[in-house]
Design an enzyme around this catalytic site. Structure first.
Site, PDB file in Angstrom:
ATOM      1  N   THR A 227      50.702 -24.749 -39.603  1.00 21.88           N
ATOM      2  CA  THR A 227      50.706 -26.209 -39.431  1.00 21.88           C
ATOM      3  C   THR A 227      50.082 -26.617 -38.111  1.00 21.88           C
ATOM      4  O   THR A 227      49.173 -27.458 -38.063  1.00 21.88           O
ATOM      5  CB  THR A 227      52.137 -26.754 -39.532  1.00 21.88           C
ATOM      6  OG1 THR A 227      52.644 -26.475 -40.844  1.00 21.88           O
ATOM      7  CG2 THR A 227      52.158 -28.257 -39.312  1.00 21.88           C
TER       8      THR A 227
ATOM      9  N   THR B 260      49.548 -14.648 -43.865  1.00 22.34           N
ATOM     10  CA  THR B 260      50.072 -14.404 -42.523  1.00 22.34           C
ATOM     11  C   THR B 260      51.541 -13.997 -42.504  1.00 22.34           C
ATOM     12  O   THR B 260      52.033 -13.536 -41.482  1.00 22.34           O
ATOM     13  CB  THR B 260      49.923 -15.671 -41.660  1.00 22.34           C
ATOM     14  OG1 THR B 260      50.711 -16.728 -42.235  1.00 22.34           O
ATOM     15  CG2 THR B 260      48.478 -16.104 -41.584  1.00 22.34           C
TER      16      THR B 260
ATOM     17  N   GLU C 175      32.272 -14.979  -1.313  1.00 20.93           N
ATOM     18  CA  GLU C 175      31.389 -14.923  -0.146  1.00 20.93           C
ATOM     19  C   GLU C 175      32.155 -14.555   1.117  1.00 20.93           C
ATOM     20  O   GLU C 175      31.711 -13.722   1.929  1.00 20.93           O
ATOM     21  CB  GLU C 175      30.694 -16.278   0.055  1.00 20.93           C
ATOM     22  CG  GLU C 175      29.882 -16.743  -1.151  1.00 20.93           C
ATOM     23  CD  GLU C 175      30.672 -17.628  -2.115  1.00 20.93           C
ATOM     24  OE1 GLU C 175      30.077 -18.570  -2.656  1.00 20.93           O
ATOM     25  OE2 GLU C 175      31.882 -17.370  -2.328  1.00 20.93           O
TER      26      GLU C 175
END
Length: 387
Positions: free
Chosen positions: A322, A169, A53
């Site tokens: 983990t 992974t 603003e």
């Protein structure tokens, strides 16, 4: 005739200009309209500087805008309720009142307890008409982490993982570069840039010596802010020679109280790191102790307390199976972002999550998939935890 939704949509577009820069503040846009003409606009750019603003009003008072006299009687469209308290800057409500704005249209109420409707009441008490809830859903999407931190007193945790099509992974020996292609890795740079912090475990640091920073030149253009790096290091095994300690940005190390060695702490702090000593706990029956923590691990409740204390809105978890599994089982993971590569790594390769103790189908962790899309040759799956 243009509608409130039309102008608010433009204010939301403005707010997105601060997507990577406003931390820990929310992203906010403001449009000033008079006689169906936009006479000024502004957005919050950096914490400690002018709010949306104020920036819009400053555009009018700069002298560059021939319509500067028309602010009296104008309508202000703001994506978040104007603030009503003194922080690093004065209240935006005062600026709107003093400028002579006739009407304020607000997309959503500010969840910050210091505001929480007070801004709306303040302008109403000064004779300004207020309309709320215009494009609220779209406005909430600007600041999911900020909203969550204000409503639940903890940041939003997004877990980023990369896997092969068979859910692996890394190879059994730990080799993992690179599972995904360049386009997906560039997409991760975007995730990092929009995060307040990147969280990982000491195992990842020891194995990879990662940078954990934003390196994309496109994203760094005009924005030098780096997300803070947070390392969970129960036994204080972090090396003072770790690569990340030589890079721009703050590194935070969370260690167990009983493993505090002042010499190690001094060496890390000399390199610019900040060390927090936290309570530890024995793993539950459903959790296996990690290699780095032996019988004890950091209390995840204590970890979340530090993340909240540091005013993080969005935290990107880039960790191994983990820690990511522990965050899931502790119900601290809010969103999963999984990049899936079109190859197979075999049954001996490492899995995506370590989730011990799920012995029956009714113990599954159910997900709600929000989005699936191609990112170059790979796919990005975005899912939330289904409660």
């Amino acid at each position: 005739m243009f509608t409130d939704e039309y102008y608010m949509a433009q204010a939301i577009t403005l707010a997105k200009k601060g997507w990577y820069t406003t931390h820990p503040n929310p992203r906010v846009g403001c449009i000033l309209v008079r006689n169906e003409q936009i006479i000024a606009q502004g957005w919050h750019q950096y914490a400690g500087q002018g709010h949306a603003e104020v920036n819009a009003l400053a555009e009018l008072s700069s002298g560059d805008n021939a319509q500067s006299a028309e602010v009296k009687g104008a309508t202000a469209y703001v994506t978040l309720e104007p603030c009503s308290h003194f922080g690093k800057t004065p209240p935006c409500t005062n600026a709107l009142i003093d400028a002579g704005v006739k009407r304020v249209v607000v997309a959503m109420t500010d969840p910050n307890p210091l505001v929480a409707g007070n801004g709306i009441r303040r302008v109403q008490e000064n004779g300004i008409e207020v309309t709320t809830g215009v494009l609220e859903t779209e406005a909430r999407a600007l600041n999911p982490g900020f909203i969550q931190r204000m409503e639940t007193q903890r940041p939003r945790i997004r877990c980023k993982m990369a896997m092969s099509l068979d859910g692996r992974t890394a190879m059994a020996n730990g080799e993992s570069k690179w599972i995904t292609a360049a386009d997906a890795r560039e997409d991760v740079q975007r995730l990092r840039a929009e995060s307040s912090a990147i969280l990982t475990g000491i195992g990842t640091v020891i194995a990879d010596d990662p940078s954990m920073n934003v390196r994309s030149e496109k994203l760094l253009e005009g924005n030098e802010r780096q997300p803070e790096r947070v390392i969970l290091d129960t036994r204080l095994n972090m090396s003072a020679q770790a690569k990340m300690l030589s890079l721009p940005g703050q590194t935070i190390i969370l260690a167990g109280q009983e493993y505090a060695v002042q010499e190690k702490i001094d060496a890390l702090e000399k390199q610019g790191a900040q060390v927090y000593l936290l309570a530890t706990q024995e793993p539950s029956a459903k959790q296996e102790p990690s290699v780095s923590s032996a019988k004890h691990s950091l209390s995840l409740d204590a970890v979340m307390s530090v993340l909240t204390q540091r005013q993080y809105n969005d935290v990107l978890l880039e960790a191994g199976a983990t820690l990511t599994g522990a965050m899931l089982q502790a119900a601290f993971a809010d969103e999963l972002i999984i990049y899936m590569a079109p190859h197979l790594m075999g049954s001996d390769a490492r899995g995506l999550f370590n989730l011990p103790g799920l012995d029956s189908m009714d113990e599954r962790i159910n997900l709600s998939i929000q989005d699936i899309r191609a990112v170059g040759r790979d796919y990005r799956i975005t899912a939330t935890i289904k409660v």
